[in-house]
Design an enzyme around this catalytic site. Structure first.
Site, mmCIF file in Angstrom:
data_model
loop_
_atom_site.group_PDB
_atom_site.id
_atom_site.type_symbol
_atom_site.label_atom_id
_atom_site.label_comp_id
_atom_site.label_asym_id
_atom_site.label_seq_id
_atom_site.Cartn_x
_atom_site.Cartn_y
_atom_site.Cartn_z
ATOM 1 N N SER A 1 -4.196 -0.505 14.154
ATOM 2 C CA SER A 1 -5.042 0.613 14.524
ATOM 3 C C SER A 1 -5.502 0.479 15.964
ATOM 4 O O SER A 1 -5.737 -0.628 16.444
ATOM 5 C CB SER A 1 -6.258 0.597 13.600
ATOM 6 O OG SER A 1 -7.346 1.244 14.211
ATOM 7 N N THR B 1 1.357 3.457 -2.408
ATOM 8 C CA THR B 1 1.077 4.475 -3.428
ATOM 9 C C THR B 1 0.448 5.739 -2.855
ATOM 10 O O THR B 1 0.359 6.749 -3.543
ATOM 11 C CB THR B 1 0.148 3.905 -4.523
ATOM 12 O OG1 THR B 1 -1.047 3.405 -3.905
ATOM 13 C CG2 THR B 1 0.832 2.781 -5.285
ATOM 14 N N SER B 2 0.018 5.707 -1.589
ATOM 15 C CA SER B 2 -0.568 6.917 -0.993
ATOM 16 C C SER B 2 -0.490 6.834 0.525
ATOM 17 O O SER B 2 -0.110 5.801 1.080
ATOM 18 C CB SER B 2 -2.041 7.063 -1.417
ATOM 19 O OG SER B 2 -2.796 6.001 -0.867
ATOM 20 N N GLY B 3 -0.852 7.933 1.169
ATOM 21 C CA GLY B 3 -0.984 7.947 2.623
ATOM 22 C C GLY B 3 0.278 7.552 3.371
ATOM 23 O O GLY B 3 1.404 7.883 2.983
ATOM 24 N N ILE B 4 0.077 6.811 4.458
ATOM 25 C CA ILE B 4 1.197 6.420 5.321
ATOM 26 C C ILE B 4 2.180 5.527 4.580
ATOM 27 O O ILE B 4 3.390 5.619 4.777
ATOM 28 C CB ILE B 4 0.660 5.723 6.598
ATOM 29 C CG1 ILE B 4 -0.062 6.765 7.462
ATOM 30 C CG2 ILE B 4 1.797 5.087 7.396
ATOM 31 C CD1 ILE B 4 -0.841 6.179 8.605
ATOM 32 N N GLY B 5 1.677 4.660 3.716
ATOM 33 C CA GLY B 5 2.556 3.759 2.962
ATOM 34 C C GLY B 5 3.530 4.511 2.071
ATOM 35 O O GLY B 5 4.725 4.206 2.041
ATOM 36 N N TYR C 1 -14.089 -3.549 10.032
ATOM 37 C CA TYR C 1 -12.757 -2.924 9.965
ATOM 38 C C TYR C 1 -11.965 -3.248 11.238
ATOM 39 O O TYR C 1 -10.796 -3.643 11.184
ATOM 40 C CB TYR C 1 -12.885 -1.404 9.797
ATOM 41 C CG TYR C 1 -11.543 -0.697 9.800
ATOM 42 C CD1 TYR C 1 -10.725 -0.728 8.669
ATOM 43 C CD2 TYR C 1 -11.080 -0.021 10.931
ATOM 44 C CE1 TYR C 1 -9.478 -0.107 8.673
ATOM 45 C CE2 TYR C 1 -9.833 0.609 10.938
ATOM 46 C CZ TYR C 1 -9.046 0.566 9.803
ATOM 47 O OH TYR C 1 -7.816 1.175 9.807
ATOM 48 N N GLY D 1 0.824 -1.209 0.000
ATOM 49 C CA GLY D 1 0.000 0.000 0.000
ATOM 50 C C GLY D 1 0.850 1.247 0.000
ATOM 51 O O GLY D 1 0.609 2.190 0.744
#
Length: 269
Positions: free
Chosen positions: A147, A17-21, A172, A15
């Site tokens: 989380s 490609t965006s955000g925290i990753g 989730y 993951g």
């Protein structure tokens, strides 16, 4: 954190490609690590690699782009094979890819509730398949981006797909609890980290305001550093080691979960 400790490391970030990753990949690459970026499609991952080269001054030979849609477990198997062939020695696996559970109960082609598969089962399968490549050298480890919502969860053993009673928050949270429990699996050295509430696509699950993804990523990157000693199964809230939900440290739960996961990903012991 000194550069030197990361410069010889090879790290796979799911993951990315965006955000925290993406921010985790950027910070690792800036500190000299070889970063294997994973995204859902080849296009998305290549675009992320190009962006790192153009904006973060990262050298192209430090990055390797891979793709797999975690909604399809056979793509996870292909990803693992491809990675091991190119990088038989892997220092760190960062299991970061995640999605919010959808409003309506959704099942993947593999027959699993989609958030449980994308957030947990795909990472479980990937970790098991990469285990031979994950080095036992000091510092070799798995970092699960989990989380704080795992505390609100329970694993619905009789109905892990939650087909009978579906709530997106419960689905989730269950996926995050499973990922946190999996960190205690004795087969791999792993930790979990809640990077804080960050301003990413998952923010609506928590709050209206979050810190920057870069701030959250710093907590993940710290745990990738071999100079930071870890205890298998440890759980961190940002940079502080705290107790996870009680289930996450119960041997019985750890064993029961790996049995369930093996069944759902079609792995035969």
């Amino acid at each position: 954190m000194s550069n030197s400790t990361l410069s010889s490391r090879t790290v796979l970030v799911t993951g990315a490609t965006s955000g925290i990753g993406y921010e985790t990949a950027r910070q690792l690459a800036e500190r000299g690590a070889t970063v294997l970026l994973h995204g859902r499609t080849a296009e998305e991952t290549q675009a992320a690699a190009d962006r790192l080269i153009a904006t973060a001054g990262v050298k192209a030979n430090q990055l390797d782009a891979y793709f797999a849609d975690f909604g399809h477990l056979e793509q996870v198997e292909t990803l693992a094979r491809t990675v091991v062939a190119a990088h038989p020695h892997l220092d760190v696996l960062v299991n970061n890819a995640g999605m919010a559970a959808p409003e309506r109960h959704t099942v993947t082609a593999d027959g699993n509730e989609v958030a449980f598969q994308v957030n947990f089962l795909a990472h479980y399968l990937l970790t098991c398949l990469l285990e031979p490549a994950l080095t036992s050298d000091p510092g070799g480890r798995v970092v699960n981006v989990s989380s704080s919502l795992h505390r609100t969860a329970s694993i619905s053993w009789a109905d892990p797909n939650r087909a009978r009673r579906y709530s997106r928050l419960a689905a989730y949270a269950q996926s995050q609890l499973a990922l946190t429990v999996f960190a205690s699996d004795p087969r791999v050295t792993a930790v979990s980290v809640h990077p804080g509430v960050c301003d990413t696509a998952l923010l609506p699950l928590y709050a209206h305001e979050g810190v920057s993804p870069a701030e959250g990523a710093a907590h993940v990157v710290r745990l990738c550093d071999p100079a930071v000693e870890i205890v298998n199964g440890a759980y961190y809230d940002r940079d502080e080691r705290v107790d996870p939900a009680p289930a996450a440290t119960e041997d019985r739960t750890v064993r029961r979960l790996s049995k369930l996961a093996d069944l759902l990903v079609g792995r035969t012991a």
